[in-house]
Design an enzyme around this catalytic site. Structure first.
Site, short mmCIF file in Angstrom:
data_model
loop_
_atom_site.label_atom_id
_atom_site.label_comp_id
_atom_site.label_asym_id
_atom_site.label_seq_id
_atom_site.Cartn_x
_atom_site.Cartn_y
_atom_site.Cartn_z
N THR A 101 21.50 -4.18 32.18
CA THR A 101 22.42 -4.15 32.37
C THR A 101 24.13 -4.55 32.23
OG1 THR A 101 21.56 -1.91 34.17
CG2 THR A 101 23.63 -2.90 33.84
N LYS A 176 25.26 4.26 32.39
CA LYS A 176 25.19 3.39 33.10
C LYS A 176 25.80 2.83 34.46
CE LYS A 176 21.20 1.26 35.59
NZ LYS A 176 20.94 0.33 34.85
N LYS A 244 26.25 -7.10 40.88
CA LYS A 244 26.47 -7.68 39.86
C LYS A 244 26.62 -5.95 39.02
CE LYS A 244 23.31 -7.74 36.66
NZ LYS A 244 23.06 -6.65 35.40
#
Length: 291
Positions: A101, A176, A244
């Site tokens: 990711t 995502k 994050k």
């Protein structure tokens, strides 16, 4: 591609990668692995066969498809670029599938570099957490050129229940981000609701049983509702990782001017959880800051 004739490399044997690579081996692929901690790679080979490589370049040599699942943009660049990076070892026409990711920017940058070198790059972040990786039922959202995606899709399917091309390079990472924005707001609402119910003295298992059959139901409610009420957060996707990911969402939103007021607020709530020592707790630990 016949599995036995397809050579695959997997870079990054962390919480997700160790299971994803194992599914490839069980599906009959010849797998070379690289991990920053080499002892972990050796342990994986002992359990699954294949070979352990000393560098990403060595892992990628001769591979038709190179998969990676590492921590962030910088980690990704470190295993892809440079003399010991995967791109340096990949044969012409080989495909790099990135399950990290990361930002859409780094996906586009690496896609462009790959094209210059006669290689292919597919950004392919995943959803489903450690359980999804372990059970081989991840959801994979991909960005990149259609032909290499079609070639890589059956390989990715060794550990995924759904593999979908969302558009050009970067589209997987952007999808995502949409996923993480949805989860952040949902978990905050669920935390507030469960805390409210507990404060009201309700039988929360019964409450969850009833409302999970209606419009309020969600994966998070069905899989994390009871453990949130019980204060159990020792599984799943860690708060540090979520922060994050939300940082990527907020940075991208600043560029495309999409307001994310709730996401920004929940990101700060996760910062509060980190201050409580909960950086490695599951993301459902948002409820702890309400206690």
């Amino acid at each position: 591609m016949e599995n036995s004739n397809t050579r695959v490399a997997f870079i990054g044997l962390g919480v997700m990668g160790v299971h994803m690579a194992a599914h490839l081996a069980r599906a009959g692929y010849t797998v070379a692995v690289y991990n920053r901690t080499q002892a972990k790679a050796a342990q994986w080979v002992q359990a699954n066969g294949g070979r352990a490589a000393a560098t990403p370049r060595e892992a990628a040599e001769g591979a038709d498809i190179v998969c990676a699942c590492v921590g962030n943009d910088d980690d990704l660049r470190a295993v892809v670029l440079g003399e010991s990076g995967a791109f340096a070892g990949m044969k012409p026409g080989a495909i790099f599938v990135d399950h990290t990711t990361a930002s859409a920017d780094v996906a586009r940058q690496l896609h462009a570099i790959a094209r210059e070198r006669g290689l292919h790059f597919v950004d392919a972040p995943v959803s489903g957490g450690e359980a999804g990786a372990k059970n081989g039922v991840l959801t994979v959202m991909c960005g990149g050129d259609a032909e290499p995606f079609a070639t890589a899709q059956p390989v990715i399917s060794a550990y995924a229940q759904a593999v979908t091309r969302m558009g050009e390079s970067g589209a997987g990472q952007l999808t995502k981000m949409v996923n993480q924005i949805c989860i952040a707001g949902l978990l905050q609402s669920l935390s507030e609701a469960l805390n409210f119910g507990q404060q009201a003295g309700l039988d929360m298992p019964q409450v969850l049983d009833v409302i999970s059959k209606g419009a309020a139901s969600s994966w998070q409610m069905q899989n994390r509702g009871l453990t949130m009420c019980e204060g159990k957060f020792d599984f799943g996707f860690a708060v540090d990782w979520m922060r994050k990911d939300l940082g990527l969402c907020l940075a991208e939103a600043k560029r495309n001017q999409a307001p994310l007021p709730v996401t920004a607020l929940v990101d700060q709530f996760y910062a509060d959880v980190q201050k409580q020592g909960g950086g490695r707790w599951d993301t459902s630990s948002l409820i702890r800051r309400l206690k």
